[in-house]
Every structure is written in structure tokens, then in C-alpha cells.
Design an enzyme around this catalytic site. Structure first.
Site, PDB file in Angstrom:
ATOM      1  CB  SER A 671      46.849  37.038  47.953  1.00 49.90           C
ATOM      2  OG  SER A 671      47.141  35.828  47.163  1.00 49.90           O
ATOM      3  CE  LYS A 714      50.537  34.296  49.278  1.00 48.30           C
ATOM      4  NZ  LYS A 714      49.900  35.275  49.664  1.00 48.30           N
TER       5      LYS A 714
END
Length: 796
Positions: A671, A714
């Protein structure tokens, strides 16, 4: 007067004067000395060896004081001589001389210091009485020796007779032999005899207790046999009240038919077994476990959805998905009457309330709560139990928990299921498959019980910090409920509604003693903790209230008011600034978003360029997947270098170093691809990256932005760090529905499908991208107009 006599060493005995003894001799020197003395005056000197291990002693191996003795009689047999000897006098050895096969020595008699004072007479009487007392306690002594001691003897004779009868070590006997003062010798003997009497008393007491226990056991065994005979004559069932009691317990337990039959069979086996048989205890313990389990007992309560909802809200703030799932279960159970309990799995970072929520669920359901920690378990028997063939065998933790609960439908929490290990003793996670499968746990088999137990009514709740370590087969049986980290607003409400009240009471304070305003609470949240949960936050307030408690205990009157300015006095300097982002836009540094076991976090991607041979250097303890992301990012940039205004020869003469700070922490995953690519392009084009922009997403060799996971965690971490703009792949737009509204309102979200979109948003001065014909074959769209002309990085 000096005499020359044969010397005969003795290994571990001493002949005292005025005593008779029978000795056996077998060593050649001893036999030769005996034969020589028997042919002449029959007088020898017996001397104790310093060490009994020496087989052929020399004069240096012998003590210097011995006993002059007379050989009364000898009998020869099989190379040995049995001799009756009588001790005559203590002698001191002056010198040795070797003669034939034995030693002779010059000896001189030792004169004793006689004493006829009343004190010596008293010592003699006391010594005689004590010896008689020792005989009464069971001391073993020859009858003739006892009679000699009880007869009229001089103090010297009495001391020698008693010394020969005591159980003493050879060295202690030698000390007595060398004592020439009769009074001192008598005092020494009194002490030694008193010590021996104490030992005899203890031995007699122990023997008496042992005999009592034996007689009691024998008496009970006889009475039981008589009782069995009487019951048999009366036509009653054998076994007495104990067996009747067990049969009654089996009946009251309302077991299934097969289990009841098994229990009765074990009782009959116990009935026909001798009570002293070790297996009787194992069988009795097994029966106690069977009758102790709640086969038919369950917690019953009238389901009230509103009351359950209020209980969940009282104990926990937020967590709407979990509460909704519990209320749905209650609603279905209320309408359907009976249903299989769900197997829930709470997954989230530490400190977000997974374990405590289990207690609230049990309270809202009106059931008992049982918690078992599985962290570090490596033995399958911990779950399924040990087989009864093993000594000390017990059921597994699940059956133990059910018995402790006392009902067959408790809320059973299996904590830290992601930390279960496996080794040569088996795999506990495999044993959990049966217990946590609603289709199988109606007949859960424990190795110890050897009979099935119905776990379908148990509501199992498991907790974990991450799903990766849970085996797929076990994960498939769990209904996963994700717990995300708390936002600032949620932490504030949790502190106000729960933490403050709890810590004030825990530290012995009352609300009239202390007051803390909202600004102070916000200050602690912002500057003293940075976590997904509230565990450390609670510790900070505990520290504050402990210091307040000290003031109150020291006599402080009135209410202690705590404001934002006072926090540093209680907690010291601030630990975290309000924001983690840089103060200025940086070249070659981007901000990525990461998911961890403790929730979300941000990480910085740093890129440095240096003259070299075109190597890609990767540091920061990156995993294999993250290293591949760096290589893919560089390949993407090199393939389109002219579009970014970068000369091809730069890559041959420049080393590119990619570093992710906090090098001690392992990092992995795809990611960070967008952030890595952006940082490398920024370093090569010398265009700074906006400091308030964070990004997450996987990048392909064609520059496409792919969907990633952990968006909620996140985004919350980015909000906590102070980021204002977040770049996400377009396919992750759906994940924002789970993000709290306050976070959505504070952050500007940009959804991208290609790397070109990322650069136009992240770079402080967006690049002019040249579109080539070959790019069209990759499906790359033409992008925004030129905002400035970049100054490309030159290698020379």
C-alpha cells in the site's frame, strides 16, 4: 611402665577398658599379630584407623591412643578368626617396630584422673537413670551390658560401659577413649545420651502415629466389610450412603441417557473397588466432574431489547456495529425462541474495549461470563483435555469454564485467539475448530470426559489484534467484527463518561475533591498519548489523580481544580506535538499511511540521490512485498522518464536510496506504492511534496492505483497526525462509509486511478507531463495543462 605388644588396627570400632567384645579378623597382619600374642601373653593393643578405607594401614594411619586388651578365646574358621577380647587399660603408643608380618609397639599406660566428689556421684546416678530411660524408649542393648551398667561400678568403669553401649561414630568414641579426666568423660556421656534419647522419642512418636493410622485404616476396612454384609442381608444396595449419594447426584444432574449410563457404570466400578486402590481416587474425581457439569442448567431471562441496548450504551461509548449485531441476535432469539449462538470475533488494536465489551454483552443477555486467555497456549490438551490414562489428568479449558459458570449457556470469551501457537504437542487452533463450529459443537468431545457435551447454547466471543495469524479454517467459522481506533472526539467522550469517574473512585477520591475541565482533557489526549485505544490515556489520568490523592491525604482542603496549564505539573513535559507533519514542504519525502496491529499510523518515505552506478538502495527493515513496490515504482519512472523530464543517463550514474524511518520496526505490504513513487519522482525532479498530503495505494508498472485495505484505520491515523488531504484509489471510496463523520469533515479526500492524478495533487508545483504515442498503448489519458516547466535533475 612401658610394654612391647603387637598392634592390631581396627577399621571402625573401639574396645573400651572394662568391656568385653567379640571381634572378627581377616587381614593377614591382624591374623599374624593374634597368633603371635595368643602363643605368648595373649595381650595386644587395639588402635582405631584414621580412615576405614585403608586396607593396609601404616603407623601414620593410626591414632596414638589405643586400648591394651587380653585375648580370652579364639575360633578359627575359613581364613578368619573370631576372638573374644576384654579391654584392660588405656595406653599411649610411643614407637612402632615392624616384626615379621605385623607391627609391635612400645606403649605406656595412661593414668586416669579419678574423682570421688559428690558431683561425680550425682553424674553417675544420672547417667544410670538416663540409660534405663533410653532402654524404656526402645534402645537396643545386650541384656548383660545393661545388667553390668546397673551394677555397682566405679565412675571410670561406668563411663566405659556406657560409652561402649551408645550409638556413636568412631571419631566420637576415640575422643572418649582419649579423655583421661573421669568427671569430664561422664559429663560428655550425659550430653550424648540425652541426644540419643531425644532421637528415640521422635522415632517412638512416629512409629506410634504410623501404627494409629494403620489401625484406623484396618478398622475402617473391617467395618466397611461388615456394613456390606449387613446391607446384603437386608437386601439393600451395596456401597452405603456414599454410593447412594452419587446415584442421587447423577439423577439430579439430568444428564443425557448415554452420559447417565456411563456415570452409573463408573459408580458401580468404584463400588466394587478397594478404597486403597489408587484408581479409586481417579474414578471418583471423574464422577465428580460428570455430575458437576451443568447438563440441564441454563440462565433464563426475559429478553428486553431496550434494556439490553441501554446496558451496552452505559458500559461503552460508540461501537455501533457491535451493539447492532448483539441486538439483532437478541431480537431473533426473542422471536424464534431458540437459535444457534453466533461465534463472534472482535478484531482490533489493543485498548479499544474488546474484552470489556464481552462482559457487557453477558450482562445485557442476563448470562454468566467466562473468560479464558489463549495467548501462548501450545498444547492441544489445554483445549480438549488430557486422557484419563495420565496422572493428574483434567478436562480442557472449555469444559472447565462451563463448570465454573454453572450454566450451559454462558457468554464464553476466548481472548487473544490470534496468539495461539503450535508445536510437537499438537495444534490448539485445530482443536478449536469443533468447539467454534455451530454445526459440530452440539457434540463437543473432551478427551477427559469421553462423552459429548452440547456447546450449541454457549455464545462464544473471540478476540484478536490481527487476522493474519488465525488459520483460514478457523477464521472461516468466525463472524468477524472489526474494531477501529477511536477518534479524538470518541476518546474525549470516553474520558468524560467513563475514565474520569472510574479513576476518581480507584484513587480513593470523590467528585468534591477534584475537578478537571474539558480543555485539560483535550490537552492530555493531544499531547500525552498517541494510540488507537484508551489504555495509556487512562494511565495518564490515573497518574494525575494519584498526585491529587496525595495532596488530599496530606490535608489539602477544598476542591483541586485542574486546568490545561496544570497538566505539565502532573504529567511532565508534553510527549507529542499536536501534529506529526513537517513544517515545510520537502523534496523527496512523502507521507504514506500504514495499518498495524495497534491501529493506523503514518510513515514517511525518504528518498536521497547520490552519484553512483544506478543502484536502488532500500533501508528501514522493509519486507519483501515493500521492496518489490520500490522496484516497481522505479521501473515505472524509468519507463516514462522523458514524460517527467528526467534524462535517461541519470539512472546509470545515480544511486537512489529509499529509506523508511523507524528502522527497528518491520514494515511490509504494497500500500505504500503511491507514496514511494511520488517521493522518487520528487527527488529526481526537485519538486517538493505538499506536507499536508498523505496517500495510500498500490502502484502497477503502468501507473494504475489499486485498491488497498485498512482504510478506516489509516484515515483516523492521518486525522490524528494533522493531515488535511488524503489520496486514495477510486475503488476505496466505498470504505469511507465506516469513517466517523468528524474525520470526514476535517479531511479533503482525493480519489485517483492513475499515478498522474497523484502527482497533480501531491506535488507543490505539478509537473508538465508529455504524452507519447507509446503511452497511449498503455491506456494513459492526457492530463492537466502545464503549470510550470520543471528543472530536470542532471547527472553531470
Amino acid at each position: 611402665m612401658e610394654k612391647t605388644v603387637p598392634i592390631i588396627p581396627i577399621r571402625d570400632g573401639i574396645i573400651f577398658p572394662n568391656t568385653d567384645s567379640v571381634l572378627t579378623f581377616g587381614r593377614p597382619k591382624s591374623l599374624a599379630a593374634l597368633e603371635s600374642s595368643f602363643e605368648h601373653e595373649r595381650v595386644v593393643c587395639f588402635v582405631l584407623q584414621k580412615s576405614s578405607r585403608v586396607n593396609d594401614p601404616e603407623p601414620t594411619d593410626l591414632f596414638s591412643v589405643g586400648t591394651l586388651s587380653r585375648i580370652e578365646r579364639m575360633i578359627r574358621a575359613d581364613g578368619e578368626i573370631n576372638a573374644q577380647v576384654r579391654g584392660l587399660q588405656r595406653v599411649k603408643i610411643l614407637s612402632y617396630e615392624k616384626q615379621d608380618n605385623f607391627f609391635v609397639a612400645k606403649v605406656v599406660e595412661i593414668e586416669e584422673e579419678q574423682d570421688t566428689s559428690p558431683e561425680v556421684t550425682a553424674l553417675c546416678n544420672h547417667l544410670t537413670n538416663e540409660f534405663r530411660r533410653a532402654m524404656n524408649f526402645g534402645k537396643s542393648a545386650d541384656f548383660l551390658v545393661f545388667m553390668n551398667i546397673m551394677s555397682e561400678n566405679s565412675p571410670s568403669e561406668l563411663s566405659d560401659l556406657v560409652a561402649s553401649a551408645l550409638d556413636l561414630k568412631p571419631q566420637e568414641r576415640q575422643v572418649l577413649l582419649e579423655m583421661t579426666n573421669v568427671k569430664e568423660r561422664l559429663q560428655k556421656l550425659v550430653d550424648l545420651l540425652s541426644k540419643e534419647i531425644r532421637v528415640l522419642e521422635l522415632e517412638r512418636r512416629i512409629a506410634s502415629k504410623t501404627q494409629e493410622r494403620f489401625e484406623k485404616g484396618a478398622r475402617e476396612a473391617i467395618l466397611r466389610e461388615r456394613l456390606k454384609t449387613i446391607e446384603k442381608e437386608l437386601g439393600e444396595e451395596e456401597g452405603g450412603s456414599e454410593v447412594k449419594e452419587l446415584f442421587q447426584k447423577i439423577k439430579e444432574a439430568k444428564m443425557p441417557e448415554d452420559v447417565e449410563e456411563k456415570a452409573k457404570k463408573e459408580v458401580k466400578k468404584l463400588q466394587n473397588m478397594n478404597q486403597f486402590n489408587p484408581e479409586a481416587g481417579y474414578i471418583r474425581n471423574y464422577i465428580d466432574w460428570l455430575v458437576g457439569l451443568p447438563w440441564s442448567i441454563e440462565s433464563k431471562s426475559e429478553i428486553n431489547i431496550k434494556d439490553a441496548e441501554n446496558i451496552l450504551h452505559e458500559d461503552h461509548y460508540g461501537l455501533p456495529k457491535v451493539k447492532e449485531r448483539i441486538l439483532e441476535y437478541l431480537a431473533v432469539q426473542k422471536l424464534a425462541g431458540k437459535m444457534k449462538s453466533p461465534i463472534l470475533c472482535f478484531v482490533g488494536p489493543p485498548g479499544v474495549g474488546k474484552t470489556s465489551l464481552g462482559k457487557s454483552i453477558a450482562r445485557s443477555l442476563g448470562r454468566k461470563f467466562i473468560r479464558v486467555s489463549l495467548g501462548g497456549i501450545r498444547d492441544e490438551a489445554e483445549i480438549r483435555g488430557h486422557r484419563r490414562t495420565y496422572v493428574g489428568a483434567l478436562p480442557g479449558r472449555i469444559i472447565q469454564g462451563i463448570k465454573d459458570a454453572g450454566t450451559k449457556n454462558p457468554v464464553f470469551m476466548l481472548d487473544e485467539i490470534d496468539k495461539v501457537g503450535a508445536d510437537f504437542r499438537g495444534d490448539p487452533s485445530s482443536a478449536l475448530l469443533e468447539a467454534l463450529d455451530p454445526e459440530q459443537n452440539t457434540d463437543f468431545s473432551d478427551h477427559y470426559l469421553e462423552v459429548p457435551f452440547d456447546l450449541s447454547n454457549v455464545m462464544f466471543i473471540t478476540t484478536a489484534n490481527m487476522l493474519d495469524t488465525i488459520p483460514p479454517a478457523l477464521r472461516d467459522r468466525l463472524e468477524i467484527i472489526q474494531f477501529s481506533g477511536y477518534t479524538h472526539e470518541e476518546k474525549f467522550n470516553i474520558v468524560k463518561q467513563f475514565v474520569l469517574k472510574k479513576q476518581i473512585e480507584a484513587n480513593g477520591l470523590k467528585e468534591k475533591n477534584v475537578e478537571i475541565n474539558d480543555d485539560a482533557v483535550n490537552f492530555v489526549i493531544n499531547h500525552y498519548t498517541r494510540e488507537a485505544g484508551v489504555r495509556n490515556l487512562e494511565r495518564r489520568f490515573a497518574t494525575i489523580f494519584r498526585k491529587v490523592a496525595r495532596k488530599v491525604a496530606e490535608g489539602k482542603r477544598g476542591k483541586v481544580s485542574i486546568t490545561e496549564k496544570d497538566i505539565t505539573k502532573y504529567l511532565g513535559p508534553i510527549r507529542y506535538s499536536g501534529s506529526l507533519i513537517e513544517k515545510e514542504d520537502q523534496i523527496g519525502q512523502s507521507t504514506g499511511l500504514a495499518w498495524t496491529e495497534a491501529g493506523g499510523d503514518i510513515l514517511f518515505i525518504e528518498v536521497a540521490l547520490m552519484p553512483g552506478k544506478g543502484q536502488l538502495i532500500l533501508t528501514g527493515q522493509l519486507g519483501d512485498v515493500m521492496k518489490e513496490s520500490c522496484q516497481a515504482a522505479l521501473s515505472y519512472i524509468r519507463a516514462r522518464a522523458d514524460r517527467f523530464g528526467i534524462e535517461d543517463k541519470v539512472f546509470q550514474k545515480t544511486d537512489i536510496h529509499v529509506h523508511v524511518p523507524e528502522g527497528a520496526v518491520p514494515k511490509d505490504g504494497p500500500s505504500a506504492g503511491l507514496a514511494i513513487t511520488t517521493a522518487i519522482i520528487s527527488a529526481l525532479t526537485k519538486d517538493p511534496i505538499k506536507r499536508t498530503v498523505g496517500m495510500t495505494g498500490e502502484v502497477t508498472l503502468r501507473g494504475r492505483a489499486l485498491e488497498i485495505g485498512g482504510v478506516k484505520e489509516k484515515v483516523i491515523a492521518a486525522h490524528r497526525a494533522g493531515l488535511k488531504t488524503i489520496i486514495l484509489p477510486k475503488d476505496n471510496k466505498k470504505d469511507l462509509e465506516e469513517v466517523p463523520a468528524e474525520v470526514l469533515n476535517d479531511i479533503d479526500f482525493k480519489f485517483v486511478s492513475h499515478m498522474d492524478d497523484v502527482l497533480s495533487i501531491a506535488l507543490a508545483r505539478p509537473l508538465k507531463l508529455k504524452v507519447r504515442k507509446e503511452d497511449e498503448s498503455y491506456g494513459i489519458e492526457r492530463h492537466r495543462p502545464i503549470l510550470h516547466s520543471p528543472k530536470p535533475y542532471k547527472a553531470d
